[in-house]
Design a protein around this motif. Structure first.
Motif, PDB file in Angstrom:
ATOM      1  N   PHE A  30       0.849  -1.184   0.000  1.00 57.43           N
ATOM      2  CA  PHE A  30       0.000   0.000   0.000  1.00 57.43           C
ATOM      3  C   PHE A  30       0.894   1.246   0.000  1.00 57.43           C
ATOM      4  O   PHE A  30       2.005   1.220   0.539  1.00 57.43           O
ATOM      5  N   HIS A  31       0.385   2.308  -0.586  1.00 58.93           N
ATOM      6  CA  HIS A  31       1.197   3.522  -0.706  1.00 58.93           C
ATOM      7  C   HIS A  31       0.485   4.766  -0.179  1.00 58.93           C
ATOM      8  O   HIS A  31       1.151   5.747   0.175  1.00 58.93           O
ATOM      9  N   GLY A  90       0.766  -3.592   6.271  1.00 59.62           N
ATOM     10  CA  GLY A  90       0.273  -2.372   5.634  1.00 59.62           C
ATOM     11  C   GLY A  90      -1.208  -2.141   5.888  1.00 59.62           C
ATOM     12  O   GLY A  90      -1.597  -1.069   6.369  1.00 59.62           O
ATOM     13  N   PRO A  91      -2.076  -3.128   5.579  1.00 60.65           N
ATOM     14  CA  PRO A  91      -3.506  -2.914   5.875  1.00 60.65           C
ATOM     15  C   PRO A  91      -3.794  -2.780   7.363  1.00 60.65           C
ATOM     16  O   PRO A  91      -4.734  -2.076   7.749  1.00 60.65           O
ATOM     17  N   THR A  92      -2.995  -3.429   8.200  1.00 57.81           N
ATOM     18  CA  THR A  92      -3.189  -3.268   9.642  1.00 57.81           C
ATOM     19  C   THR A  92      -2.962  -1.823  10.060  1.00 57.81           C
ATOM     20  O   THR A  92      -3.750  -1.236  10.814  1.00 57.81           O
ATOM     21  N   LEU A  93      -1.900  -1.216   9.564  1.00 58.75           N
ATOM     22  CA  LEU A  93      -1.613   0.171   9.894  1.00 58.75           C
ATOM     23  C   LEU A  93      -2.698   1.105   9.342  1.00 58.75           C
ATOM     24  O   LEU A  93      -3.123   2.053  10.018  1.00 58.75           O
ATOM     25  N   LEU A  94      -3.163   0.847   8.132  1.00 63.03           N
ATOM     26  CA  LEU A  94      -4.218   1.689   7.563  1.00 63.03           C
ATOM     27  C   LEU A  94      -5.480   1.654   8.425  1.00 63.03           C
ATOM     28  O   LEU A  94      -6.118   2.697   8.658  1.00 63.03           O
ATOM     29  N   TRP A 139     -12.342   6.957   6.309  1.00 62.26           N
ATOM     30  CA  TRP A 139     -12.969   6.036   5.361  1.00 62.26           C
ATOM     31  C   TRP A 139     -12.054   5.712   4.185  1.00 62.26           C
ATOM     32  O   TRP A 139     -12.036   4.581   3.672  1.00 62.26           O
ATOM     33  N   LYS A 140     -11.273   6.676   3.733  1.00 62.30           N
ATOM     34  CA  LYS A 140     -10.413   6.437   2.568  1.00 62.30           C
ATOM     35  C   LYS A 140      -9.351   5.384   2.864  1.00 62.30           C
ATOM     36  O   LYS A 140      -8.922   4.657   1.957  1.00 62.30           O
ATOM     37  N   TRP A 141      -8.936   5.261   4.111  1.00 56.31           N
ATOM     38  CA  TRP A 141      -7.956   4.230   4.464  1.00 56.31           C
ATOM     39  C   TRP A 141      -8.645   2.893   4.683  1.00 56.31           C
ATOM     40  O   TRP A 141      -8.111   1.845   4.331  1.00 56.31           O
TER      41      TRP A 141
END
Length: 620
Positions: free
Chosen positions: A222-223, A270-274, A302-304
């Motif tokens: 993810f970026h 990455g998704p965990t941090l988002l 919401w965007k994350w």
């Protein structure tokens, strides 16, 4: 006589049939069963209609001890060189893990390590499976083939997948054990020779392809992360407002993974941090947490959240702890939106993933405590509490019941005491220092009482008939047992979480208020079925009405004290406020119907307090 001369003598014609001490040339190449078959003709040669010959020389390889010693010395020198390059490396552990899947595991990097890779899920020595293609020479008699096929079936898939007593995998394992006892004599040479050809048991054949390991889940990097300053703020908010009550993540390890940039690599961090940022955005007033557009896109974070929802996850990939953590975080975020109905399916999926991993069984965890095992345990327990809570609030069956699990409770140890200075897990809470995790453990025990109440006093008639629990005396006994369980729970609450109004403001005060407000809520839950008009003939009716009314007033009093001191009753207590207000409104309606409305000023003020506190939470 030399080896060559011996072989020539074996091949020379003779008037007497000699007993050959070795297999024929073809059988030796295929490692078959020549010496054991009649007339020294193996099944391969009979099947292929070829002659057994004994002309190839025997090759015997001997390695002198000096050569072996030289190799060992060379290995030791190489290990010392590697140690000089990386003093923290554990060579033995690295060699054991060289065949591990490429997908990174949960965010459990050792605090002393300077590498950027996450801990593997320790404690479960699972062997990888590779696809096995049978050769053209593996045809045997039908009975021997059956035994050979069972020998190929691997009952240890590439990732740990739990199978209970009724599982067909257990039946296959029993069949394999039976083969070891009954089929050994007939097929011993086949299985023995197969083990020489395939020493690592490469996997199932075409007939057992359904047992093969699943493909890894390659989560792309993810970026679109928040800016660094905002990210730090959102992480602080998450650990202060969420993780302090539902300890899903190990804070020191999580922060170290962020500082090392692990979220920029493919995998589950990455998704965990988002999702941590999306959940923490609920308490942030920063405009950068808001999206553009209308409706859901304007919700904070919401965007994350949507980034994770769009790509996560492959249903055929082997599960890991990241999967559980991500499901928990998705539910935590959705609970603060207007689409809370989505929490039900998300929690159910998380429960299924955890059961597939065996997270609900104590044998899944190693004897000695590990960071990985503790994270897995906590993630599954949080999913269970989410499931039981929604089963109560929605009136639906729970996905898992207390008797389906035997996993231990989380360790009562704060994050900073999980490891020692070297990074070794010790979980050593200093004596006399109250633990912040005590709140979650007390809450778990309280939820167990609620789960039992939902399955008994709220059971449908069919369940009661099947359990022979349909009589009125059974209801009285069950309610009395639940009341006793709640009273025992109050006695077991540690001192630093007891309800003391004079307690200083701080985390323990907020935890104590939350804990006891839920205690009063669950008192209402136990007695609520008996305050309905259809239950007014029950001997429990009058007592239940008084208990529900007193519990509602007590819950409002506790949360009002919390609201006056810190400015909010906390979002996790919204459900308690709603149920308490509804109980009092029902009482007001009942009293008005009886012509006693002049005595209801106090009750009306209680409802007004609830409305004020709900508006305060809405503005957070």
């Amino acid at each position: 006589m030399s080896s060559t001369e011996e072989d020539n003598a074996l091949a020379a014609p003779s008037s007497k049939r000699r007993k050959y001490p070795r297999a024929c040339d073809y059988c030796r190449r295929k490692k078959s069963d020549g010496p054991q078959m009649p007339n020294h003709r193996c099944s391969k040669c009979i099947y292929k209609k070829i002659d057994c010959t004994y002309v190839e020389p025997l090759h015997k390889h001997f390695y002198p001890s000096s050569h072996v010693n030289a190799l060992e010395s060379r290995m030791q020198k190489l290990e010392r060189l590697v140690k000089q390059l990386d003093p923290d490396i554990d060579i033995a552990k690295e060699l054991d893990e060289q065949d591990a899947p490429s997908r990174p595991n949960p965010s459990t990097v050792s605090e002393s390590s300077q590498s950027k890779r996450a801990f593997p899920l320790a404690g479960f020595p699972i062997r990888d499976q590779t696809e096995y293609e049978p050769s053209e020479d593996e045809s045997e008699l039908q009975e021997v083939n059956l035994i050979e096929e069972f020998g190929k079936v691997s009952l240890r898939p590439a990732s740990y997948l739990y199978h209970g007593k009724s599982s067909s995998m257990v039946l296959l394992r029993a069949a394999k054990d039976l083969n070891n006892m009954c089929g050994k004599e007939k097929a011993s040479s086949v299985l023995r020779d197969q083990s020489r050809l395939f020493p690592y048991s490469p996997g199932p054949s075409e007939e057992f392809r359904w047992l093969s390991g699943t493909c890894p889940d390659r989560i792309p990097p993810f970026h679109d992360f928040p800016p660094q300053d905002l990210m730090r703020t959102l992480i602080d908010l998450y650990f202060a407002e969420v993780n302090a009550y539902s300890p899903l993540l190990h804070e020191p390890t999580f922060r170290q993974c962020v500082s090392q940039g692990l979220h920029l690599s493919p995998g589950g961090f990455g998704p965990t941090l988002l999702l941590v940022c999306a959940t923490g955005a609920r308490w942030s007033g920063d405009a950068r947490t808001l999206g553009s557009g209308t409706s859901a896109s304007t919700w904070p974070g919401w965007k994350w959240f949507q980034q994770v929802e769009d790509v996560y996850r492959s249903v055929v990939a082997p599960p890991d702890v990241y999967d559980l953590q991500i499901r928990v975080l998705m539910v935590m975020y959705l609970q603060g939106t207007t689409v809370t109905h989505a929490c039900w399916a998300t929690t159910g999926a998380g429960i299924r993933i955890g059961v597939e991993m065996g997270a609900h069984r104590k044998k899944r965890y190693e004897d000695e405590h590990s960071v990985e095992g503790e994270l897995l345990k906590r993630a599954f327990w949080i999913l269970v509490t989410q499931d039981w809570g929604m089963a109560f609030t929605t009136g639906r069956p729970a996905s898992i019941h207390d008797e389906d699990t035997d996993l231990p409770l989380p360790i009562e140890c704060d994050d900073e005491y999980w490891t020692d200075a070297s990074g070794k897990p010790t979980f050593n809470q200093p004596p006399g220092k109250p633990s912040k995790v005590s709140f979650f453990i007390c809450y778990l025990r309280l939820m167990q009482v609620l789960a039992f109440a939902v399955r008994t006093v709220y059971a449908i008639n069919k369940s009661r008939v099947q359990l022979r629990h349909g009589d009125q005396q059974w209801e009285e006994r069950t309610v009395a047992e639940l009341d006793s369980a709640l009273n025992r729970w109050v006695d077991a609450v540690p001192d630093h979480l007891k309800l003391i109004p004079q307690r200083e403001d701080g985390l323990f005060f907020r935890q104590s208020a939350t804990l006891f407000s839920h205690f009063y809520l669950f008192q209402i839950a136990v007695h609520r079925p008996f305050i309905d008009k259809r239950k007014r003939e029950s001997p429990l009716s009058f007592t239940s009405i008084m208990i529900c009314l007193n519990a509602a007033k007590s819950a409002i009093r506790v949360l009002d004290e919390l609201y006056r001191r810190i400015g909010t009753p906390l979002h996790r207590n919204v459900g308690t406020l709603f149920f308490a207000a509804m109980v009092i409104i029902l009482h007001i309606s009942s009293e008005k119907g009886a012509g006693r409305s002049h005595t209801l000023e106090t009750e009306v003020k209680e409802v007004q307090k609830c409305m004020e506190m709900l508006r305060a939470v809405e503005q957070e």
